[in-house]
Scaffold this active site. Sequence first.
Site, PDB file in Angstrom:
ATOM      1  N   TYR A 140      -2.182  -1.353  10.313  1.00 40.92           N
ATOM      2  CA  TYR A 140      -2.296  -1.693   8.889  1.00 40.92           C
ATOM      3  C   TYR A 140      -1.062  -1.233   8.119  1.00 40.92           C
ATOM      4  CZ  TYR A 140      -4.072  -1.259   4.061  1.00 40.92           C
ATOM      5  OH  TYR A 140      -4.245  -1.319   2.696  1.00 40.92           O
ATOM      6  N   SER A 145       0.838  -1.200   0.000  1.00 41.56           N
ATOM      7  CA  SER A 145       0.000   0.000   0.000  1.00 41.56           C
ATOM      8  C   SER A 145       0.868   1.243   0.000  1.00 41.56           C
ATOM      9  CB  SER A 145      -0.901   0.011   1.244  1.00 41.56           C
ATOM     10  OG  SER A 145      -1.491   1.271   1.452  1.00 41.56           O
TER      11      SER A 145
END
Length: 287
Positions: free
Chosen positions: A192, A179
């Site tokens: 995350y 990401s």
Amino acid sequence: MQHGQKKRKVRPAQTVKKKQGKEKQMQPQPVFEKERDALRLRNKVAIITGGDSGIGKAVAIAFAKEGADIVIAYHEDNEDARATAARIESIGQQCLLIAGDISKPAHCKKIIQQTVNRFGKLDIVVNNAGIQFPQKELSAITPDQLKKTFETNIFAMFYLVQAAEPYLQEGASIINTTSVTAYRGSSHLLDYSATKGAIVSYTRSLSAYFAKHKIRVNGVAPGPVWTPLIPATFPPKHVSSFGSDTPLGRAGEPVEVAGCYVFLASEEASYLTGQILHPNGGEIVNA
């Protein structure tokens, strides 16, 4: 070349100083073109975790359009999984659905075994499934949340590749979804983002591990993409403006990311390993 790797002779020692036709004198000749199959993934078998929806669904459909048979490993959304499988089959490719928790090593072994039993081989592994739990305060991240995020987002990648390793042959490809948050961080997605940073390092290290076997390992680091994860985890106000702060002024669609995976899985990316592609709407990151 990996740092410290011993150099070996791969072509004749030579010097070419002619003013004309220097390229013509090279031995061997550089390769400037290859014949390309109209279907870049013809006869390949690909496992895609989280392939029932979002980016994983777009990748599954894109792979099928390039000639691959698909295994979708998903958690529990049978309706989305069946819809994706139906689309893949309408394209003319086979699709195997396997439901379960990829954070469990035994389930990852089951995914690989069922794939090999059904198709007889495995060519591509896409580690895509992930979860997130936004929190405004660091203190709100419980031990259970932290454990669950790491088990799903990064531990599962270890388990699945460990199970797949005996079946991966030269030319196989592993693609991991990381990401943009791995590079710029996120104040409300601390755990995350930490897993996504781990995935970048995992990808680079795994590429070095598999290089001697001619198995490539790369990653994709999407920016904001309009997937079910967004309205399921963010507050409505955030959802309404999601992605509007990118240079392109909007969130991406899953199909706009899928091409990165097709490229990395195909022969066109034969000289790429240990790399991360950044479909993120124009944000410049320290890659």
